[in-house]
Design a protein around this motif. Structure first.
Motif, PDB file in Angstrom:
ATOM      1  N   PHE A 165       0.859  -1.187   0.000  1.00 39.35           N
ATOM      2  CA  PHE A 165       0.000   0.000   0.000  1.00 39.35           C
ATOM      3  C   PHE A 165       0.886   1.224   0.000  1.00 39.35           C
ATOM      4  CE2 PHE A 165       0.647  -1.472   4.345  1.00 39.35           C
ATOM      5  CZ  PHE A 165       1.192  -0.354   4.949  1.00 39.35           C
ATOM      6  N   TYR A 174       1.333   5.196   1.543  1.00 37.86           N
ATOM      7  CA  TYR A 174       1.085   5.790   2.862  1.00 37.86           C
ATOM      8  C   TYR A 174       1.234   7.298   2.802  1.00 37.86           C
ATOM      9  CZ  TYR A 174       2.283   7.246   7.641  1.00 37.86           C
ATOM     10  OH  TYR A 174       2.334   7.887   8.841  1.00 37.86           O
ATOM     11  N   ARG A 195       0.681  10.852   5.542  1.00 42.73           N
ATOM     12  CA  ARG A 195       0.322  11.352   6.863  1.00 42.73           C
ATOM     13  C   ARG A 195      -0.456  12.645   6.690  1.00 42.73           C
ATOM     14  NH1 ARG A 195       5.263  12.252   8.921  1.00 42.73           N
ATOM     15  NH2 ARG A 195       5.447  10.010   9.147  1.00 42.73           N
ATOM     16  N   LEU A 249      -4.209  -3.101  11.378  1.00 42.24           N
ATOM     17  CA  LEU A 249      -2.971  -3.792  10.981  1.00 42.24           C
ATOM     18  C   LEU A 249      -3.059  -5.289  11.250  1.00 42.24           C
ATOM     19  CD1 LEU A 249      -0.342  -1.141  12.070  1.00 42.24           C
ATOM     20  CD2 LEU A 249      -0.864  -1.864   9.740  1.00 42.24           C
ATOM     21  N   LYS A 286      -2.542  -7.907   8.193  1.00 44.39           N
ATOM     22  CA  LYS A 286      -1.574  -9.012   8.204  1.00 44.39           C
ATOM     23  C   LYS A 286      -2.225 -10.315   7.778  1.00 44.39           C
ATOM     24  CE  LYS A 286       1.417  -7.180  11.824  1.00 44.39           C
ATOM     25  NZ  LYS A 286       2.247  -7.491  12.988  1.00 44.39           N
ATOM     26  N   ASP A 302      -2.879   8.305   7.280  1.00 45.31           N
ATOM     27  CA  ASP A 302      -2.588   8.299   8.714  1.00 45.31           C
ATOM     28  C   ASP A 302      -3.190   9.554   9.354  1.00 45.31           C
ATOM     29  OD1 ASP A 302      -1.516   8.325  11.245  1.00 45.31           O
ATOM     30  OD2 ASP A 302       0.581   8.170  10.612  1.00 45.31           O
ATOM     31  N   ARG A 348      -2.049  11.909  13.789  1.00 45.38           N
ATOM     32  CA  ARG A 348      -1.443  13.151  14.287  1.00 45.38           C
ATOM     33  C   ARG A 348      -2.330  14.365  14.067  1.00 45.38           C
ATOM     34  NH1 ARG A 348       5.046  12.513  14.223  1.00 45.38           N
ATOM     35  NH2 ARG A 348       5.037  10.259  14.415  1.00 45.38           N
ATOM     36  N   GLY A 406       6.821  11.098   4.272  1.00 49.29           N
ATOM     37  CA  GLY A 406       6.461   9.697   4.393  1.00 49.29           C
ATOM     38  C   GLY A 406       5.570   9.198   3.285  1.00 49.29           C
ATOM     39  N   PRO A 421       6.563   0.666   3.446  1.00 53.56           N
ATOM     40  CA  PRO A 421       5.517   1.148   4.361  1.00 53.56           C
ATOM     41  C   PRO A 421       4.902   0.035   5.218  1.00 53.56           C
ATOM     42  CG  PRO A 421       5.201   2.058   2.164  1.00 53.56           C
ATOM     43  CD  PRO A 421       6.317   1.061   2.054  1.00 53.56           C
ATOM     44  N   ARG A 422       5.014  -1.211   4.752  1.00 56.32           N
ATOM     45  CA  ARG A 422       4.418  -2.316   5.505  1.00 56.32           C
ATOM     46  C   ARG A 422       5.219  -2.700   6.746  1.00 56.32           C
ATOM     47  NH1 ARG A 422       3.884  -6.252   0.388  1.00 56.32           N
ATOM     48  NH2 ARG A 422       5.827  -5.161  -0.061  1.00 56.32           N
ATOM     49  N   SER A 432       6.581  -3.192  10.183  1.00 51.29           N
ATOM     50  CA  SER A 432       6.145  -2.857  11.539  1.00 51.29           C
ATOM     51  C   SER A 432       7.308  -2.213  12.285  1.00 51.29           C
ATOM     52  CB  SER A 432       5.678  -4.109  12.278  1.00 51.29           C
ATOM     53  OG  SER A 432       6.775  -4.975  12.513  1.00 51.29           O
ATOM     54  N   ASN A 466       2.458  -2.117  21.695  1.00 51.68           N
ATOM     55  CA  ASN A 466       2.873  -3.326  20.985  1.00 51.68           C
ATOM     56  C   ASN A 466       3.536  -2.893  19.679  1.00 51.68           C
ATOM     57  OD1 ASN A 466      -0.235  -4.158  22.115  1.00 51.68           O
ATOM     58  ND2 ASN A 466       1.465  -5.483  22.685  1.00 51.68           N
ATOM     59  N   CYS A 485       4.546  -4.587  17.293  1.00 56.94           N
ATOM     60  CA  CYS A 485       4.135  -5.392  16.136  1.00 56.94           C
ATOM     61  C   CYS A 485       2.890  -4.824  15.461  1.00 56.94           C
ATOM     62  CB  CYS A 485       3.872  -6.842  16.547  1.00 56.94           C
ATOM     63  SG  CYS A 485       2.330  -7.092  17.461  1.00 56.94           S
ATOM     64  N   LEU A 486       2.121  -4.019  16.179  1.00 54.49           N
ATOM     65  CA  LEU A 486       0.849  -3.524  15.643  1.00 54.49           C
ATOM     66  C   LEU A 486       0.906  -2.050  15.279  1.00 54.49           C
ATOM     67  CD1 LEU A 486      -2.197  -5.161  17.474  1.00 54.49           C
ATOM     68  CD2 LEU A 486      -1.240  -5.640  15.225  1.00 54.49           C
ATOM     69  N   THR A 487       2.085  -1.603  14.908  1.00 55.66           N
ATOM     70  CA  THR A 487       2.189  -0.225  14.443  1.00 55.66           C
ATOM     71  C   THR A 487       3.252  -0.181  13.352  1.00 55.66           C
ATOM     72  OG1 THR A 487       2.353   2.067  15.175  1.00 55.66           O
ATOM     73  CG2 THR A 487       3.883   0.496  16.194  1.00 55.66           C
ATOM     74  N   LEU A 488       3.076   0.734  12.420  1.00 53.68           N
ATOM     75  CA  LEU A 488       4.001   0.821  11.286  1.00 53.68           C
ATOM     76  C   LEU A 488       5.159   1.753  11.622  1.00 53.68           C
ATOM     77  CD1 LEU A 488       1.322   1.272   8.483  1.00 53.68           C
ATOM     78  CD2 LEU A 488       2.583  -0.830   9.025  1.00 53.68           C
ATOM     79  N   VAL A 528       6.677   3.698   9.673  1.00 58.22           N
ATOM     80  CA  VAL A 528       6.513   5.019   9.035  1.00 58.22           C
ATOM     81  C   VAL A 528       5.611   5.950   9.839  1.00 58.22           C
ATOM     82  CG1 VAL A 528       6.951   4.370   6.643  1.00 58.22           C
ATOM     83  CG2 VAL A 528       4.629   4.152   7.566  1.00 58.22           C
ATOM     84  N   MET A 529       4.824   5.379  10.746  1.00 56.55           N
ATOM     85  CA  MET A 529       3.924   6.219  11.539  1.00 56.55           C
ATOM     86  C   MET A 529       4.653   6.881  12.709  1.00 56.55           C
ATOM     87  SD  MET A 529       0.492   3.847  11.611  1.00 56.55           S
ATOM     88  CE  MET A 529      -0.609   5.108  12.283  1.00 56.55           C
ATOM     89  N   HIS A 530       5.934   6.567  12.872  1.00 60.98           N
ATOM     90  CA  HIS A 530       6.637   7.047  14.062  1.00 60.98           C
ATOM     91  C   HIS A 530       7.736   8.050  13.772  1.00 60.98           C
ATOM     92  CE1 HIS A 530       4.345   4.716  16.830  1.00 60.98           C
ATOM     93  NE2 HIS A 530       4.338   3.763  15.924  1.00 60.98           N
ATOM     94  N   GLU A 531       7.587   8.796  12.697  1.00 59.92           N
ATOM     95  CA  GLU A 531       8.532   9.848  12.361  1.00 59.92           C
ATOM     96  C   GLU A 531       8.771  10.761  13.575  1.00 59.92           C
ATOM     97  OE1 GLU A 531      10.244  10.440   9.533  1.00 59.92           O
ATOM     98  OE2 GLU A 531      11.133  12.220  10.468  1.00 59.92           O
TER      99      GLU A 531
END
Lengths: 330, 189
Positions: free
Chosen positions: A4, A6, A8, A34, A38, A49, A52, B10, B37-38, B40, B76, B78-81, B83-86
């Motif tokens: 996919f 992405y 923000r 997610l 998976k 996203d 934020r 991103g 992007p996939r 985790s 967790n 494992c349940l977050t990407l 790229v979402m944590h810039e």
């Protein structure tokens, strides 16, 4: 996981515009989406996203209500002192769901639109009308111990998994939505969820690209608030039955009651028949039993989940009895 | 269409084939990564940054072995990407202490024998650090009798409830609870 793209979003209207793209989905906490991606159950081609966006605050509303931003994590809502003191049923519901880690990530808006945990929905080898419209329902006639006894139909018997939404149903929350073209509308939570009918894959009244921006709590209703959850494990487990109750009783009589059920229905379930059976009646075990009977009158078991009907009645009786105790002053 | 109104940060151009850059602050070090992007956050930490302390258990948010602190909060990974944590601060078990200078919770797990195989232990310890912060902030739990009361007494029941997102298949739970109780009583956890 399918690939996919992405992006923000930095503004709510921009997020809605971005989500108009084919195959796009919002992602917030991601704890449910997610997981499903998976497993190949959710297959968005583009993620927007929204985590934020400046929609994390909890604000006072004129008249004594609260506005909860859709991006407020479940933990923040549960820990907010205004929620804890004025809407304890909401805090109790939130902290009874998931784990500390998940509540830190899961958002208010995401919690509302999380998908069912029906094992057949999760099993891509099984028939599921929610996952693949028209495919059939393997839960009907299958192993359906955790499934719905209220609001189910011939196409789907999956339960709605949220605890938070059950409390919000008892509190008569409204959900504010932002759509394309800056359209804003408010939907009462009772009108937000759709019964499965012939289209169990359509779970809410959300329109394409529409985004939840906030949850509005009206001033707290009078009475004692209580959330009781019955489940297979003591913690970190979905409800077999849950009850959110707000009961106002004085002089041995119930003045008003709000009752909602979780774990037993295809949507967060407002038990209006129970409320009618409580109003103006003496605060006695007989009244609670009558209300519980009324709440479950239309319940239909599927075999393995027949026990939920009596379990719901008993959980209702116990919760109502506790909620009807006089509120201590001071 | 939306490019003019959303920041390009991103944003990946083609259908997921292009790598996206993301900057994380991991254990107080700035780390710049190129990720699909996939990816985790867990896989970025383990496979790209070679921080193997954070474990992959179920990879579905059910076991807690992958728990890390993001901006001070346990999640967790494992349940977050990724790229979402810039720009986010990430603390893993490696960032809590070293063999010669253990974090009080690490020391307490050793002292109390709070493990058997050890696979869940990094997640348990990082989760406990986050959890004690939540208690200090007065957050209620399902074990809290009156959720309106901002004073939380850290009973064993509270510890067990608050740690329920971390499974231990060796069932070292009694010693895990003892370790957390001890570390909490012994000073800053």
């Amino acid at each position: 996981m399918r690939s996919f793209t992405y992006e923000r979003a930095v503004a709510a209207q921009a997020a809605v515009a971005a989500a108009a793209r084919d195959g796009a989905k919002f992602i917030s906490g991601g704890t449910n989406l997610l997981d499903l991606m998976k497993l190949g159950i959710e297959r968005p081609t583009h993620l927007v996203d929204i985590s934020r966006l400046p929609l994390r605050d909890i604000e006072e509303l004129p008249g004594g209500g609260l506005r909860i931003g859709a991006q407020a994590p479940n933990s923040d809502v549960a820990a907010d002192i205004r929620v804890r003191t004025r809407y304890p049923v909401l805090t109790q519901a939130l902290v009874s769901g998931a784990s500390g880690q998940l509540r830190n990530k899961a958002s208010t808006g995401g919690n509302l639109v999380q998908r069912t945990r029906c094992p057949y929905f999760y099993d891509t080898a099984a028939a599921c009308n929610k996952r693949e419209p028209g495919a059939g329902c393997a839960a009907i006639g299958g192993y359906n111990r955790t499934h719905a006894v209220l609001g189910a139909g011939s196409s789907c018997i999956a339960t709605h998994p949220s605890d938070m939404a059950v409390a919000l149903t008892a509190l008569e929350a409204e959900i504010e939505l932002l759509g394309p073209g800056a359209s804003v509308r408010r939907v009462g939570i009772a009108d937000f969820y759709r019964l499965p009918g012939d289209t169990p894959h359509i779970e809410t009244v959300l329109r394409p690209a529409e985004m939840i921006t906030s949850v509005l709590l009206p001033p707290p209703p009078p009475g004692r608030q209580l959330y009781r959850k019955v489940r297979d494990r003591a913690s970190y487990e979905f409800a077999l039955v849950s009850v959110a109750a707000v009961v106002s009783a004085g002089q041995g009589t119930i003045d008003s009651a709000r009752v909602a059920l979780g774990g037993v229905a295809t949507v967060p379930w407002r038990a209006v028949e129970a409320e009618a059976a409580l109003r103006g009646r003496p605060a006695t075990t007989a009244t609670y039993r009558a209300a519980a009977e009324a709440a479950m009158r239309d319940a239909v078991g599927q075999g393995h989940n027949d026990f939920k009907i009596e379990l719901a009645r008993r959980t209702l009786c116990r919760t109502l009895a506790q909620a009807a105790q006089p509120v201590r002053s001071g | 269409m939306s490019d003019s109104v959303t920041r390009a940060v991103g944003r990946s151009r083609d259908e997921g084939d292009r790598l996206t850059t993301v900057t994380l602050h991991v254990n107080h070090q700035e780390r710049r990564l190129a990720v699909d992007p996939r990816t985790s956050l867990l896989d970025a930490l383990r496979e790209q940054l070679r921080l193997g302390g954070t474990k992959k258990g179920c990879d579905h948010g059910q076991c807690g072995a992958c728990t890390v602190l993001v901006n001070g909060r346990r999640v967790n990974s494992c349940l977050t990407l990724a790229v979402m944590h810039e720009g986010d601060d990430v603390v893993t078990i490696e960032g809590l202490g070293d063999p010669g200078d253990l974090h009080p919770l690490q020391a307490a797990f050793v002292e109390c024998d709070g493990f058997q195989c050890g696979y869940c232990t990094p997640g348990q310890i990082v989760s406990a650090v986050g959890m004690l912060g939540e208690v200090a902030a007065g957050w209620p739990s399902h074990a809290t009798a009156d959720v309106a009361d901002p004073r939380i007494a850290l009973t064993d029941e509270e510890i067990r409830e608050r740690m329920s997102g971390n499974l231990c298949r060796c069932a070292a739970y009694p010693n895990i609870v003892a370790a957390i109780r001890g570390a909490a009583a012994g000073g800053p956890g």
